[in-house]
Design an enzyme around this catalytic site. Structure first.
Site, PDB file in Angstrom:
ATOM      1  N   ASP A  76      10.072  -0.671 167.076  1.00  0.00           N
ATOM      2  CA  ASP A  76      11.237  -1.421 166.918  1.00  0.00           C
ATOM      3  C   ASP A  76      12.268  -0.974 165.875  1.00  0.00           C
ATOM      4  O   ASP A  76      13.169  -1.857 165.082  1.00  0.00           O
ATOM      5  CB  ASP A  76      11.178  -3.219 166.644  1.00  0.00           C
ATOM      6  CG  ASP A  76      12.015  -3.473 167.248  1.00  0.00           C
ATOM      7  OD1 ASP A  76      12.659  -4.852 166.388  1.00  0.00           O
ATOM      8  OD2 ASP A  76      13.816  -3.263 167.410  1.00  0.00           O
ATOM      9  N   LYS A 115      16.278   4.016 166.317  1.00  0.00           N
ATOM     10  CA  LYS A 115      15.476   3.930 168.051  1.00  0.00           C
ATOM     11  C   LYS A 115      15.629   5.091 168.891  1.00  0.00           C
ATOM     12  O   LYS A 115      14.706   6.273 169.374  1.00  0.00           O
ATOM     13  CB  LYS A 115      17.376   3.262 169.139  1.00  0.00           C
ATOM     14  CG  LYS A 115      17.372   2.304 168.814  1.00  0.00           C
ATOM     15  CD  LYS A 115      16.392   1.800 168.441  1.00  0.00           C
ATOM     16  CE  LYS A 115      16.781   0.087 168.143  1.00  0.00           C
ATOM     17  NZ  LYS A 115      15.119  -0.772 167.467  1.00  0.00           N
ATOM     18  N   ASP A 142      11.668  -2.098 172.112  1.00  0.00           N
ATOM     19  CA  ASP A 142      12.143  -3.350 172.154  1.00  0.00           C
ATOM     20  C   ASP A 142      13.473  -1.850 172.568  1.00  0.00           C
ATOM     21  O   ASP A 142      12.981  -0.776 172.267  1.00  0.00           O
ATOM     22  CB  ASP A 142      12.160  -4.091 170.488  1.00  0.00           C
ATOM     23  CG  ASP A 142      13.769  -4.951 170.758  1.00  0.00           C
ATOM     24  OD1 ASP A 142      14.036  -4.722 169.410  1.00  0.00           O
ATOM     25  OD2 ASP A 142      14.055  -5.387 171.329  1.00  0.00           O
ATOM     26  N   ASN A 143      14.263  -2.639 172.608  1.00  0.00           N
ATOM     27  CA  ASN A 143      16.357  -1.974 172.737  1.00  0.00           C
ATOM     28  C   ASN A 143      15.997  -0.537 174.009  1.00  0.00           C
ATOM     29  O   ASN A 143      16.743  -0.141 173.663  1.00  0.00           O
ATOM     30  CB  ASN A 143      16.659  -1.919 171.244  1.00  0.00           C
ATOM     31  CG  ASN A 143      16.870  -3.294 170.734  1.00  0.00           C
ATOM     32  OD1 ASN A 143      15.945  -2.908 169.509  1.00  0.00           O
ATOM     33  ND2 ASN A 143      17.313  -3.946 170.844  1.00  0.00           N
ATOM     34  N   GLU A 157      18.718  -9.787 171.605  1.00  0.00           N
ATOM     35  CA  GLU A 157      18.781 -11.355 171.438  1.00  0.00           C
ATOM     36  C   GLU A 157      20.180 -11.308 171.030  1.00  0.00           C
ATOM     37  O   GLU A 157      21.694 -10.986 169.935  1.00  0.00           O
ATOM     38  CB  GLU A 157      17.525 -10.759 169.802  1.00  0.00           C
ATOM     39  CG  GLU A 157      18.294  -9.463 168.469  1.00  0.00           C
ATOM     40  CD  GLU A 157      17.691  -8.549 169.198  1.00  0.00           C
ATOM     41  OE1 GLU A 157      17.836  -7.878 170.056  1.00  0.00           O
ATOM     42  OE2 GLU A 157      18.016  -7.664 168.912  1.00  0.00           O
TER      43      GLU A 157
END
Ligand SMILES: CCc1ncnc2c1ncn2[C@@H]1O[C@H](/C=C/CNC(=O)c2cc(-c3ccc(F)cc3)cc(O)c2O)[C@@H](O)[C@H]1O
Ligand SMILES: [Mg+2]
Length: 214
Positions: free
Chosen positions: A141, A144, A169-170, A199
């Site tokens: 996380d 990226k 994540d993401n 989120e």
């Protein structure tokens, strides 16, 4: 002097959350992010997916890349069995300082080792300096564009064993296209996408769960 968002988030935790109660800390941060100021925590919706992966993996050794304010650190640590430990890496000292206080307020500090530094520098030291053999679960996380190089580095350092889980994540927003392409096409991973939302918003995002096949 102006306070920062992480400082205001910590203030909300210390004012409203019950000391020693991780669920109360999580609930307070989610309420702060919904009602006061958005912040890049994994959040409550994706957080439930994270919880289910943690409980089903039942990990002994967990690595988190990118602590930020410690929201997912607290979420993961609160689900770990007594002897299990979570190592979380954070290179911004201001965020690390906030995260330590959030982690302590939640009462999970005995399961967490927050290490300040860049993941690329620290991952090669995990075995010798931190006594890690392999990680059962890694939660990605952080920046990226670091997901892929750090995954390759963990492979090279022998930190993944057959069955190790990577949870990222993401993968849609902001997106990690090179990482997704790698784990979805490499014969060394079995990947699965968990569709969710960014989120505290209605924007699509999701988590990618990848099992290392050895
Ligand atoms: C050098 C390697 C390395 N080593 C150690 N620590 C490192 C590190 N690289 C980064 N850190 C720390 O990790 C955290 C950064 C996390 C980066 N996360 C997002 O950018 C993100 C953005 C959105 C979003 C923003 C705006 C939008 F409009 C939409 C989505 C949503 C999300 O869930 C997101 O996670 C910070 O604490 C860094 O100090
Ligand atoms: Mg994130």
């Amino acid at each position: 002097t102006q306070s920062t968002r992480p400082q205001r988030l910590l203030g909300a935790v210390q004012k409203k959350a019950t000391r020693g109660n991780p669920r109360s800390v999580i609930q307070t941060i989610d309420q702060f992010c919904r009602q006061r100021e958005w912040a890049m925590n994994v959040g409550d919706e994706k957080g439930c997916i994270l919880d289910s992966v943690v409980t089903e993996t039942n990990p002994t050794t967990v690595l988190e890349l990118g602590t930020y304010c410690g929201y997912s650190t607290v979420r993961i640590a609160s689900l770990l069995p007594p002897q299990a430990r979570l190592i979380t890496l954070e290179f911004n000292p201001d965020f690390a300082r906030i995260a330590r206080q959030v982690i302590t307020w939640a009462g999970v500090q005995d399961k967490v080792e927050l290490v300040e530094g860049a993941s690329g520098d620290l991952i090669p030291k995990m075995k010798a300096q931190f006594g890690v053999n392999t990680f059962d679960l890694v939660f990605l996380d952080h920046w990226k564009d670091r997901y892929l190089p750090d995954t390759k580095l963990m492979e090279e350092c022998g930190l993944l064993k057959k069955g190790s889980i990577l949870l990222a994540d993401n993968v849609i927003c902001p997106g990690t296209p090179d990482y997704l392409e790698y784990v979805r096409n490499s014969p060394r991973y079995q990947s699965q996408y968990f569709k969710s939302h960014l989120e505290y918003t209605k924007v699509e995002d999701g988590l990618e769960k990848s099992v290392f096949l050895g």
